[in-house]
Design an enzyme around this catalytic site. Structure first.
Site, PDB file in Angstrom:
ATOM      1  N   HIS A   1       1.627  11.221  -1.745  1.00 19.30           N
ATOM      2  CA  HIS A   1       0.362  11.014  -1.032  1.00 19.30           C
ATOM      3  C   HIS A   1      -0.380  12.344  -1.012  1.00 19.30           C
ATOM      4  O   HIS A   1      -0.032  13.239  -0.257  1.00 19.30           O
ATOM      5  CB  HIS A   1       0.647  10.513   0.384  1.00 19.30           C
ATOM      6  CG  HIS A   1      -0.555   9.949   1.073  1.00 19.30           C
ATOM      7  ND1 HIS A   1      -1.527   9.229   0.415  1.00 19.30           N
ATOM      8  CD2 HIS A   1      -0.953   9.982   2.365  1.00 19.30           C
ATOM      9  CE1 HIS A   1      -2.452   8.844   1.271  1.00 19.30           C
ATOM     10  NE2 HIS A   1      -2.134   9.295   2.451  1.00 19.30           N
TER      11      HIS A   1
ATOM     12  N   HIS B   1       0.856  -1.198   0.000  1.00 16.67           N
ATOM     13  CA  HIS B   1       0.000   0.000   0.000  1.00 16.67           C
ATOM     14  C   HIS B   1       0.885   1.240   0.000  1.00 16.67           C
ATOM     15  O   HIS B   1       1.888   1.302   0.715  1.00 16.67           O
ATOM     16  CB  HIS B   1      -0.885  -0.005   1.249  1.00 16.67           C
ATOM     17  CG  HIS B   1      -1.644   1.267   1.466  1.00 16.67           C
ATOM     18  ND1 HIS B   1      -2.629   1.709   0.612  1.00 16.67           N
ATOM     19  CD2 HIS B   1      -1.568   2.208   2.450  1.00 16.67           C
ATOM     20  CE1 HIS B   1      -3.127   2.844   1.057  1.00 16.67           C
ATOM     21  NE2 HIS B   1      -2.503   3.174   2.164  1.00 16.67           N
TER      22      HIS B   1
END
Length: 1265
Positions: free
Chosen positions: A372, A327
């Protein structure tokens, strides 16, 4: 670029020549990430220690790396080190980078040779030496480790070690020396004639030390049931294990089928001994060598057959496999402000990960970036990531890689993505189905060296079926804000986020706060901070006493010294030193020259400072008529703390608590002299509570706990300002009168009283813990009349924690009787952890949250003129009178506006949900060029929750919370779906600390891609590493055939479960455990079965005090038998903890294995760090036995389970009767009678089970006739 030579084809003489060249060394250019200018250094291989070292001069090594820690040797200019230094003039064919380390983020050593030939030589030599190091025998590794210890105290690589150096080394390797006499006695035993040991004697000392500490383990082989009987074990060479005995041991105890071939047994012994003098047809092992073999990796619990790829298992559809998945692959740390790196992709791919995530956003110049989104994580180029994937995707595993694209890019930049995928990946990229008419997914074999794109795809009419992963609250304001610190009177930066009308903030980002420049210390004051400077000593006699005591303790080294102010001459000093068994003194004179003070011992050599004078004579000899001497070891000042602001000479415990209660800040501290004793106490604040810890004196040392030794209290404080003292708390705020005046507030009485533990003291932890309840981890049968007998799962109430590993408690009808503490777990501690989890469950900062402000209780106002030297400031003013305001600042006016508006809307209670949704609405356009690259992994969301009629071309993604809900409500439906279709599960957004969720239930239901944060060294990532250690670490593990059966239920009712096997484990000892901080480890081991809820169980050993080098739990440690329902889907996990001075457990090492991959017998368990990297020589020794449960025995085990459940119910009912007066009555007598009958029956059943295990073991332990 330099190409790698195939070293496997090189003849041995060429390999020897290459290794010799590396040992002699090569002058190279070293590129350092921390320095902009490259440096010329000699780089060489130290063969004895298997280390690459670099140095400026021959006698001073600047740095080194262990060759076993090398993860990659990368030719060319392929590291950031070359980019930073702009290494233009160095040819790529002369450059290479060594990537090494045992953490997720690797260290780099980037080098450039002067010729291509040298580069080829080093690339080849490093590969040869790395192969040799990885296959070296354990005795060879021990010898290398011993060399490292000697070289660590003297870089000249001499072949000896002094008694004083030996005393220094042993605490560093986790062994507490009881005194100098202990060492001298050991030296006599090995025949050393003086206080200097040669390397051979040092090796003997090590063998003798380890054997003496652990020879009790060998008592296991003196029992009648042993397959061979050991002789005398008083000394390392008192007896031996011969060839035939060793073969019996391997065959019957270890169940090694290969040992039927005596030649293979002989070869194993000869290679392990590695002694040409003992290469005979009948080799033997001395008893100490046999003990070392038991701990060695040659005797590992892991079945090496699983290191190979089973190609027959690689022909099923992809949906039948668990697939190693990552992830947010690009991150190296947390989800808020860590670094994004292409190296993170490389690390995961080379670790066998087969599904990686690319979080793509619009970047500059029309080229996407990866990071992110909406956070402060750094950004990397999409193009660089794709090139890294191409270069490293199939180095470790040749099986397919899936790229999970989280798309945030515009159509134009998506077109660029498609172009890069096709141009860079070429034939690797899968662009069409393997079989046009297939009705299932292709197999890993069919997709070898193929890269699959998982991305949104346009439908036949141009519509989009999207799957937007849960990014809860990502569009609400979050980022870094300055908060005004009223204690330190400065701005500190915090990561902040708004959710549910609350503003959450993390800890201050210390490294981002600008620090005041350090003022240069005047030369005349440089000596003030040195430990050899003692200021004004009471008398000459006192100085002599200090030197005599220090030399008596450390070995009386000539040149040991201290400096003090002169008693008779103002501005002068006295140098006192040790020479030839006595103390001598020299006056350091001072004189004024041209307005500058000078210092000297001899008229012809003056210095600008005392510091410069002493440094000179530590490097050069002090010469006079009688002698020549160089200053060596400084005698530390025993009382430098007396001038420190955090020290109080006459302060009571109550006064200290009162002061700490007025400073509501974790990390506030002071140290005080304890009344009437020669000891001290540190009083500090942690987790909102005031705590104390005693500091004892041991000779000249200050000792925190039992083994954290410091030369002074100043050194102790300095150490714990950089390292955690209690949990994650470091010393930060010295409690001074000025600080108390600055933070003048009422006492926080609640900070003194803590329901869990009020007073933290390593020696005086409050033993009375009324109303505490613990849960039994395993059955225990009393051995004395004052002990409890209980079964696994029993709840023991009113527990009082007595010292020595035995606690008291109430169970059934027995009140306040003893039981072993390692047989239970504290339920209240677990409840506290669960409560903490609940609090942070929906917090946008997760566990990183340090505080929450309810915005409904504040009004927000701007500070038009700014405040405290910040221009853009807003203030939260409390609606309740008396509460202090909270001040925030931003760097830019746009940020101020965004935060101010968001908070004002909340405080005015405006419903802005609709406006926000419109503002942040996404355009879901998809580039045709990128859509065309999607073949098998097309995300779907329209019918994501409906698991019927799966389409094998689709993939369904679930956030962990949604997946958990499906697992609980319809596990069988999810399992059936996964037999044909793919699912990917990912962590919820609140895991901003990059923690992981438990993957097991999802594996159990067939989810193939359970994506975890590879950068996080936690239990669940370690389980993931264990699962994918199967099948040659290819990243693909075939799910058991039983899971594809129509009858298989991943969550069966208790009545439908059957015990398939028992696993018996006994922990015997450990070697070479890692060391945390200054203290010597006090280890204990937790043994756990990890699996479905019905399989999970664990057991803890007792704590061994102050020995991390060679702790022993045998023979007192009992065997523990676990009942396993599904061995194909369970893990055996060993975790080694140290119990610190506050009785808290700290992780040291682990070893986690799929139960199907372990071997029986007396086995070594090689230990790994949190990232599942090997720890040099660290291992446990355990006894392990697996036995299938026969159908005829199932009834017995079923009866045990039913009785345990009933006993738990009865115990709880009895507890209610005994704690509630109104419930007392006749029923209690009936409950007591049933409880006692059941307890006896349960003991009978348990004895019957144990007897069958023993009978089975004896039948497996017959001698050859």
């Amino acid at each position: 670029m330099t190409t790698m030579v195939n070293v496997d084809t090189l003849p041995e003489y060429e390999k020897s020549q290459i290794k010799r060249a590396l040992e002699l060394g090569t002058v190279m250019t070293v590129f350092n990430a921390r320095k902009s200018t490259p440096e010329r250094r000699t780089v060489q291989m130290i063969m004895e220690t298997r280390q690459v070292a670099w140095s400026k001069t021959a006698d001073k090594i600047e740095g080194f790396l262990d060759i076993m820690e090398i993860k990659e040797i990368r030719p060319g200019k392929n590291s950031k080190d070359f980019e930073r230094a702009k290494a233009v003039r160095h040819k790529a064919e002369c450059c290479f980078t060594i990537l090494y380390g045992t953490q997720f983020v690797l260290s780099t050593l980037s080098l450039a040779t002067d010729s291509k030939e040298d580069a080829v030589k080093w690339l080849s030599g490093l590969k040869i030496l790395h192969q040799e190091a990885m296959s070296a025998s354990t005795p060879t590794m021990i010898e290398s480790w011993l060399r490292k210890q000697i070289y660590s105290v003297d870089q000249t690589r001499r072949n000896s070690i002094s008694l004083r150096e030996l005393k220094t080394i042993l605490p560093l390797v986790n062994f507490k020396v009881s005194g100098i006499k202990f060492l001298k006695d050991k030296l006599v035993e090995i025949g050393a004639q003086k206080d200097e040991l040669s390397f051979e004697q040092f090796h003997l000392f090590y063998k003798k030390l380890m054997f003496d500490q652990q020879k009790s383990i060998l008592d296991e082989f003196k029992k009648d049931s042993s397959v061979f009987i050991l002789g005398n074990t008083d000394r390392p060479d008192a007896s031996a294990v011969y060839l035939q005995d060793f073969q019996r041991f391997l065959l019957h105890e270890q169940q090694e089928l290969w040992a039927q071939d005596l030649n293979k047994v002989r070869e194993r012994m000869t290679k392990f001994i590695d002694d040409t003098m003992r290469e005979t047809a009948e080799p033997f092992l001395f008893v100490d060598e046999f003990l070392t073999y038991l701990f060695s990796r040659e005797n590992s619990i892991w079945d090496e057959k699983y290191d190979a790829v089973d190609m027959q298992d690689m022909n099923n559809p992809l949906s039948h496999y668990w697939i190693s998945s990552s992830h947010n692959t690009y991150l190296t740390g947390d989800q808020l402000r860590s670094e994004s790196s292409t190296e993170a992709y490389i690390r995961c791919l080379r670790a066998g990960c087969r599904c990686i995530e690319l979080d793509c956003w619009d970047g500059p110049d029309g080229k996407p970036i990866i990071y992110h989104g909406w956070t402060r994580t750094t950004k990397i180029k999409f193009d660089d990531v794709v090139q890294a994937i191409r270069d490293h995707a199939f180095v470790t595993s040749s099986f397919p890689v899936i790229l999970s694209i989280e798309e945030h890019c515009s159509v134009e930049q998506q077109r660029h993505m498609a172009k890069v995928f096709k141009e860079v990946l070429g034939d690797m990229l899968l662009t069409k189905p393997t079989e046009a008419s297939a009705d299932q997914l292709p197999s890993p074999s069919q997709l070898r060296e193929k890269i699959i794109i998982k991305h949104k795809k346009l439908g036949p009419k141009g519509d989009v079926d999207v799957n937007v992963e849960d990014k809860k609250d990502e569009h609400k304001p979050q980022g870094e804000l300055y908060m005004w610190d009223s204690i330190d009177q400065k701005w500190t930066r915090h990561y902040c986020a708004i959710a549910d009308a609350k503003l959450s903030f993390g800890d201050d980002i210390e490294q981002a706060v600008e620090e005041e420049p350090v003022q240069d210390t005047p030369p005349t004051e440089l000596h003030f901070g040195e430990k050899w400077f003692h200021k004004k000593v009471e008398s000459r006699t006192s100085a002599e006493k200090l030197l005599q005591e220090y030399c008596a303790e450390t070995g009386a080294k000539d040149g040991t010294f201290l400096v003090r102010e002169s008693e008779t001459f103002p501005n002068d000093y006295t140098l006192s030193f040790w020479r030839s068994g006595r103390v001598q003194h020299c006056r350091i004179r001072s004189t004024m020259e041209n307005g500058v003070m000078k210092y000297y011992l001899t008229d012809n050599l003056t210095f600008n400072s005392i510091y410069a004078l002493i440094q000179h004579y530590r490097e050069a000899h002090l010469r006079c008529a009688e002698f020549e001497l160089r200053l060596t070891d400084p005698v530390p000042n025993p009382n430098p703390h007396e001038s420190k602001p955090w020290y109080y000479d006459s302060l009571s415990r109550g006064e200290a608590e009162d002061m700490l209660m007025r400073i509501p800040r974790d990390g506030a501290f002071l140290i005080r002299k304890r009344e009437g004793t020669n000891s001290y106490a540190i009083t500090f604040r942690a987790r909102g509570k005031v705590k104390h810890c005693r500091i004892n004196r041991d000779g000249r040392h200050f000792v925190l706990g039992t083994s954290a030794y410091f030369e002074s209290l100043v050194e102790l404080v300095s150490y714990y300002e950089k390292h955690a003292l209690y949990r994650k708390m470091r010393l930060r705020y010295p409690v001074t009168p000025e600080l108390l005046e600055r933070y003048n507030m009422e006492r926080d009485i609640n900070s003194l009283y803590d329901v869990s533990r009020m007073y933290v003291d390593p020696s005086e932890i409050n033993p009375s813990m009324p109303q505490r309840t613990v849960k039994a981890l395993y059955d225990y049968k009393a051995k004395r009349s004052d002990e409890l007998t209980f079964c696994r799962g029993a709840l023991i109430h009113n527990v009082s924690k007595e010292p020595g590993g035995w606690w008291k408690g109430d169970y059934g009808t027995r009140i306040q009787q003893y039981f072993p503490s390692n047989y239970v777990e504290d339920i209240s501690a677990g409840d506290a952890e669960e409560m903490e989890k609940q609090i942070i469950e929906d917090n946008p900062l997760g566990s990183l949250c340090k505080g929450i402000l309810d915005l409904n209780t504040y009004n927000v106002v701007k500070a038009p003129q700014g405040k405290n030297q910040k221009a853009f400031v807003f203030i939260l003013e409390p609606k309740k009178q008396g509460d202090p305001p909270v001040e925030f600042a931003t760097d830019r006016v746009e940020e101020l506006f965004e935060w101010f508006q968001s908070i004002r809307e909340i405080t005015w209670k405006m419903d802005t949900k609709e406006n926000n949704m419109k503002y942040w609405e996404r355009n879901q356009s998809i580039a045709i060029e990128l859509s065309d690259l999607v073949v098998y992994c097309k995300p779907t969301s329209k019918t994501k929750d409906h698991l019927e009629n799966p389409d094998f071309r689709e993939i369904r993604s679930f956030v962990e919370t949604k997946a958990d809900s499906i697992v609980r409500q319809k596990p069988v439906d999810l399992l059936r779906y996964n037999q044909k279709g793919l699912t990917r599960v990912y962590p919820k957004g609140q895991r901003v600390d990059s923690s992981n969720y438990d993957p097991f239930r999802l594996w159990l239901c067939g989810s193939q891609m359970v994506a975890l944060n590879f950068q996080t060294p936690d239990k669940y990532m370690q389980m993931n590493h264990a699962l994918f250690s199967l099948n040659g670490r290819t990243g693909y593990v075939l799910q058991p055939e039983s899971m594809r059966s129509e009858k298989y239920d991943p969550m069966p009712l208790e009545s439908q479960r059957k015990i398939l096997m028992t696993l018996t484990v006994k922990v015997l000892g450990a070697r070479h455990l890692p060391k945390l901080g200054r203290s010597i480890a006090c280890p204990f081991v937790e043994v756990e079965i990890c699996g479905a809820e019905y399989d999970s169980n664990k057991f803890k050993t007792t704590v061994v005090n102050d020995n991390g080098l060679s702790p022993v739990w045998a023979p007192t440690q009992e065997k523990v038998t676990f009942e396993i329902y599904d061995p194909n889907l369970a893990f055996l996990r060993f975790v080694v903890y140290e119990e610190d001075m506050f009785s808290d457990p700290n992780f040291l090492a682990h070893a986690t294995y799929p139960i199907k991959g372990i071997k029986s017998g007396f086995r070594s368990v090689p230990l790994k760090n949190g990232y599942s990297e090997d720890i040099e020589l660290a291992s446990l020794l355990v006894f392990c036995e697996m036995r299938p449960v026969l159908e005829s025995e199932e009834e017995l085990y079923s009866s045990c389970r039913q009785l345990r459940r009933r006993q738990e119910e009865l115990n709880n009912q009895l507890f209610l009767y005994d704690t509630h007066q109104n419930l007392r009555g006749a029923n209690r007598d009936a409950l007591v009678k049933e409880f006692n009958v059941n307890e006896n029956q349960l003991q009978l059943y348990q004895e019957k089970c144990n007897r069958r295990l023993r009978e089975k073991r004896v039948s497996n332990s017959r001698f050859y006739s």
